[in-house]
Design a protein around this motif. Structure first.
Motif, PDB file in Angstrom:
ATOM      1  N   PRO A   1       0.801  -1.234   0.000  1.00  0.00           N
ATOM      2  CA  PRO A   1       0.000   0.000   0.000  1.00  0.00           C
ATOM      3  C   PRO A   1       0.828   1.275   0.000  1.00  0.00           C
ATOM      4  CG  PRO A   1      -0.914  -1.577   1.543  1.00  0.00           C
ATOM      5  CD  PRO A   1       0.389  -2.157   1.083  1.00  0.00           C
ATOM      6  N   ASP A   2       2.014   1.239   0.592  1.00  0.00           N
ATOM      7  CA  ASP A   2       2.861   2.433   0.617  1.00  0.00           C
ATOM      8  C   ASP A   2       3.323   2.824  -0.788  1.00  0.00           C
ATOM      9  OD1 ASP A   2       2.581   2.436   3.327  1.00  0.00           O
ATOM     10  OD2 ASP A   2       4.597   1.671   3.768  1.00  0.00           O
ATOM     11  N   ALA A   3       3.280   1.849  -1.714  1.00  0.00           N
ATOM     12  CA  ALA A   3       3.698   2.105  -3.087  1.00  0.00           C
ATOM     13  C   ALA A   3       2.519   2.160  -4.044  1.00  0.00           C
ATOM     14  CB  ALA A   3       4.683   1.025  -3.535  1.00  0.00           C
ATOM     15  N   GLY A   4       1.295   2.269  -3.527  1.00  0.00           N
ATOM     16  CA  GLY A   4       0.116   2.330  -4.373  1.00  0.00           C
ATOM     17  C   GLY A   4      -0.066   1.043  -5.157  1.00  0.00           C
ATOM     18  N   ARG A   5      -0.207   1.163  -6.482  1.00  0.00           N
ATOM     19  CA  ARG A   5      -0.370  -0.006  -7.334  1.00  0.00           C
ATOM     20  C   ARG A   5       0.932  -0.397  -8.041  1.00  0.00           C
ATOM     21  NH1 ARG A   5      -5.370  -1.748  -8.590  1.00  0.00           N
ATOM     22  NH2 ARG A   5      -4.822  -2.250 -10.749  1.00  0.00           N
ATOM     23  N   ALA A   6       2.058   0.114  -7.556  1.00  0.00           N
ATOM     24  CA  ALA A   6       3.347  -0.215  -8.153  1.00  0.00           C
ATOM     25  C   ALA A   6       3.643  -1.703  -8.001  1.00  0.00           C
ATOM     26  CB  ALA A   6       4.453   0.606  -7.506  1.00  0.00           C
ATOM     27  N   LYS A   7       4.274  -2.277  -9.034  1.00  0.00           N
ATOM     28  CA  LYS A   7       4.646  -3.700  -9.040  1.00  0.00           C
ATOM     29  C   LYS A   7       6.105  -3.804  -8.637  1.00  0.00           C
ATOM     30  CE  LYS A   7       1.305  -4.007 -12.737  1.00  0.00           C
ATOM     31  NZ  LYS A   7       1.078  -4.025 -14.201  1.00  0.00           N
ATOM     32  N   LEU A   8       6.362  -4.511  -7.531  1.00  0.00           N
ATOM     33  CA  LEU A   8       7.649  -4.404  -6.865  1.00  0.00           C
ATOM     34  C   LEU A   8       8.641  -5.506  -7.213  1.00  0.00           C
ATOM     35  CD1 LEU A   8       6.287  -3.410  -3.335  1.00  0.00           C
ATOM     36  CD2 LEU A   8       7.000  -1.898  -5.196  1.00  0.00           C
ATOM     37  N   ASN A   9       8.209  -6.546  -7.935  1.00  0.00           N
ATOM     38  CA  ASN A   9       9.102  -7.698  -8.133  1.00  0.00           C
ATOM     39  C   ASN A   9       9.033  -8.263  -9.546  1.00  0.00           C
ATOM     40  OD1 ASN A   9       6.462  -8.714  -7.902  1.00  0.00           O
ATOM     41  ND2 ASN A   9       7.195 -10.669  -7.090  1.00  0.00           N
ATOM     42  N   LEU A  10       8.880  -7.417 -10.542  1.00  0.00           N
ATOM     43  CA  LEU A  10       8.667  -7.914 -11.902  1.00  0.00           C
ATOM     44  C   LEU A  10       9.806  -8.804 -12.389  1.00  0.00           C
ATOM     45  CD1 LEU A  10       7.076  -4.848 -13.745  1.00  0.00           C
ATOM     46  CD2 LEU A  10       5.966  -6.814 -12.654  1.00  0.00           C
ATOM     47  N   ALA A  11      11.027  -8.555 -11.948  1.00  0.00           N
ATOM     48  CA  ALA A  11      12.159  -9.355 -12.421  1.00  0.00           C
ATOM     49  C   ALA A  11      12.151 -10.766 -11.851  1.00  0.00           C
ATOM     50  CB  ALA A  11      13.474  -8.656 -12.066  1.00  0.00           C
ATOM     51  N   THR A  12      11.512 -10.942 -10.709  1.00  0.00           N
ATOM     52  CA  THR A  12      11.577 -12.247 -10.034  1.00  0.00           C
ATOM     53  C   THR A  12      10.206 -12.891  -9.844  1.00  0.00           C
ATOM     54  OG1 THR A  12      11.480 -11.173  -7.859  1.00  0.00           O
ATOM     55  CG2 THR A  12      13.668 -11.572  -8.800  1.00  0.00           C
ATOM     56  N   MET A  13       9.155 -12.306 -10.382  1.00  0.00           N
ATOM     57  CA  MET A  13       7.806 -12.810 -10.121  1.00  0.00           C
ATOM     58  C   MET A  13       7.636 -14.251 -10.620  1.00  0.00           C
ATOM     59  SD  MET A  13       5.634 -10.600 -12.941  1.00  0.00           S
ATOM     60  CE  MET A  13       4.154 -11.616 -12.891  1.00  0.00           C
ATOM     61  N   ARG A  14       6.781 -15.009  -9.879  1.00  0.00           N
ATOM     62  CA  ARG A  14       6.496 -16.406 -10.227  1.00  0.00           C
ATOM     63  C   ARG A  14       4.995 -16.656 -10.040  1.00  0.00           C
ATOM     64  NH1 ARG A  14      10.380 -20.669  -7.428  1.00  0.00           N
ATOM     65  NH2 ARG A  14       9.048 -22.000  -8.728  1.00  0.00           N
ATOM     66  N   PRO A  15       4.209 -16.358 -11.045  1.00  0.00           N
ATOM     67  CA  PRO A  15       2.765 -16.608 -10.940  1.00  0.00           C
ATOM     68  C   PRO A  15       2.479 -18.100 -10.971  1.00  0.00           C
ATOM     69  CG  PRO A  15       3.341 -15.970 -13.166  1.00  0.00           C
ATOM     70  CD  PRO A  15       4.596 -15.832 -12.353  1.00  0.00           C
ATOM     71  N   ASN A  16       1.287 -18.467 -10.508  1.00  0.00           N
ATOM     72  CA  ASN A  16       0.884 -19.865 -10.602  1.00  0.00           C
ATOM     73  C   ASN A  16      -0.618 -20.002 -10.526  1.00  0.00           C
ATOM     74  OD1 ASN A  16      -0.092 -20.529  -7.797  1.00  0.00           O
ATOM     75  ND2 ASN A  16       2.018 -20.078  -7.237  1.00  0.00           N
ATOM     76  N   LEU A  17      -1.081 -21.179 -10.853  1.00  0.00           N
ATOM     77  CA  LEU A  17      -2.474 -21.595 -10.672  1.00  0.00           C
ATOM     78  C   LEU A  17      -2.453 -22.670  -9.601  1.00  0.00           C
ATOM     79  CD1 LEU A  17      -5.403 -21.290 -11.875  1.00  0.00           C
ATOM     80  CD2 LEU A  17      -4.865 -23.333 -13.238  1.00  0.00           C
ATOM     81  N   SER A  18      -3.162 -22.430  -8.487  1.00  0.00           N
ATOM     82  CA  SER A  18      -3.133 -23.358  -7.353  1.00  0.00           C
ATOM     83  C   SER A  18      -4.524 -23.895  -7.053  1.00  0.00           C
ATOM     84  CB  SER A  18      -2.590 -22.660  -6.100  1.00  0.00           C
ATOM     85  OG  SER A  18      -1.229 -22.325  -6.235  1.00  0.00           O
ATOM     86  N   TYR A  19      -4.567 -25.153  -6.679  1.00  0.00           N
ATOM     87  CA  TYR A  19      -5.793 -25.792  -6.206  1.00  0.00           C
ATOM     88  C   TYR A  19      -5.613 -26.103  -4.728  1.00  0.00           C
ATOM     89  CZ  TYR A  19      -6.825 -26.485 -11.173  1.00  0.00           C
ATOM     90  OH  TYR A  19      -7.059 -26.299 -12.517  1.00  0.00           O
ATOM     91  N   LEU A  20      -6.577 -25.666  -3.922  1.00  0.00           N
ATOM     92  CA  LEU A  20      -6.489 -25.803  -2.474  1.00  0.00           C
ATOM     93  C   LEU A  20      -7.749 -26.469  -1.930  1.00  0.00           C
ATOM     94  CD1 LEU A  20      -5.408 -22.116  -1.709  1.00  0.00           C
ATOM     95  CD2 LEU A  20      -3.864 -24.064  -1.959  1.00  0.00           C
ATOM     96  N   SER A  21      -7.581 -27.264  -0.891  1.00  0.00           N
ATOM     97  CA  SER A  21      -8.763 -27.748  -0.167  1.00  0.00           C
ATOM     98  C   SER A  21      -9.368 -26.588   0.603  1.00  0.00           C
ATOM     99  CB  SER A  21      -8.376 -28.879   0.786  1.00  0.00           C
ATOM    100  OG  SER A  21      -7.675 -28.361   1.902  1.00  0.00           O
TER     101      SER A  21
END
Length: 360
Positions: free
Chosen positions: A179-199
């Motif tokens: 929140p201190d950075a608004g909507r800034a994206k802080l880790n674009l160089a290292t980001m690791r998105p995924n699709l997760s299934y959880l109980s």
């Protein structure tokens, strides 16, 4: 807030809220947040033909909503990084409770009910820890927060209850924010998105990531088919010359299927690497993603082959209607891929999502 939570819990326990459900409101098919001409914000209920059946004020800009499976309740979520989620009785127009994210958290803009409507699951960003969480709220106990568990990644955005009623699918976008950075994206160089299934108790059942060269393909929005097919709309955070497919299909136990709009991905570049929403038609035969930045929506068949294109400025919301896929735009239009009663225009700016209300 505690008083309103108790009020809601009492109404639910006593059965005071109408048991007849959404039919009492003219059987709206969709919910959508919007900015009105006055500059304030509201949640709308729309008919299948795009008519406004009701509008309820919101304290700020909304993003998506979760419709209770049987009662005329909706939870409207603030746009990320917002901290409010407003529980609204859509019949009376009253706000019954305003949920606040716990300290150190903000909501992701999406949530999902359990099959019986007793529990609400909320996607959250634990921003000081840099990890995603799922909050669990009990509708039977005045919306008391009863549990939380890890989302399986960073930046959970959309989440849905799987057709088995016993698990969630979560799009962890991989983008770290604060929140201190608004909507800034802080880790674009290292980001690791995924699709997760959880109980529903938080056990990680299955997880899938894009290939390493596409680690900046943020997983954002979800649509489900009753047989368990998941459609995933993505947003590319890398070089626009290398935009990957923006639609991904998945079945549990299989690999991610990346669906190209065309061989050279020129269409993905026309969409500026940004898919704003996704929907699967009621027939299950069509899948749509929207590109508000490029002013077009794409329709694919269930195999992932592109079959149609809709050109419309600022088109973003999409959902399955009884007459076919329906879309909303930031210019106030409600249009349909097949519905004959559309289009319809309103003096509003529709926000990102159109939420289908399941008939009961």
């Amino acid at each position: 807030m505690r008083g309103r939570r108790r009020f809601l819990g009492g109404l639910l326990a006593a059965g005071a809220l109408p048991a007849t459900g959404w039919a009492e409101l003219g059987s709206p098919e969709f919910l959508a947040a919007a900015r009105r001409a006055s500059g304030d914000y509201a949640l709308y209920g729309l008919s299948g033909a795009g008519a406004a059946l009701f509008q309820l004020p919101l304290p700020g800009r909304g993003h998506a909503a979760a419709a209770h499976p049987s009662r005329t309740l909706a939870v409207a979520f603030a746009r990320r990084p917002g901290r409010f989620a407003l529980v609204i009785d859509c019949q009376s127009g009253k706000s019954l409770a305003e949920l606040s994210a716990p300290e150190g958290r903000h909501f992701s803009g999406h949530g999902a009910f359990s099959r019986d409507g007793d529990l609400l699951f909320t996607g959250e960003n634990a921003y000081d820890e840099g990890r995603g969480m799922i909050g669990v709220w009990d509708m039977r106990d005045g919306l008391r927060r009863v549990a939380e568990f890890a989302s399986g990644g960073v930046g959970p955005h959309d989440l849905r209850l799987m057709p088995d009623g016993a698990s969630l699918v979560v799009a962890n976008g991989g983008i770290e924010t604060h929140p201190d950075a608004g909507r800034a994206k802080l880790n674009l160089a290292t980001m690791r998105p995924n699709l997760s299934y959880l109980s529903l108790s938080g056990d990680l059942l299955e997880q899938h990531e894009p290939p390493a060269e596409w680690h900046q393909l943020s997983t954002r929005h979800l649509a489900l088919r009753p047989d368990g097919l998941v459609a995933l709309a993505c947003q590319w955070q890398g070089d626009m010359a290398d935009v990957p497919p923006l639609l991904v299909l998945h079945r549990r136990g299989e690999a991610l299927q990346f669906c190209e709009a065309d061989e050279d991905r020129m269409t993905e570049r026309r969409m500026r690497g940004y898919a704003g929403s996704v929907a699967i038609s009621a027939s299950g035969e069509e899948i749509a993603i929207t590109g508000p930045r490029g002013g077009l929506a794409l329709v694919f068949d269930a195999s992932g082959r592109r079959v149609a294109e809709i050109t419309e400025p600022d088109i973003c919301g999409t959902a399955a209607g009884r007459q076919g896929l329906v879309f909303t735009t930031g210019t106030g239009r409600v249009i349909g891929a097949a519905a004959t009663a559309l289009p319809m225009s309103h003096p509003v700016n529709w926000d990102n999502h159109l939420v289908a209300i399941a008939p009961v």
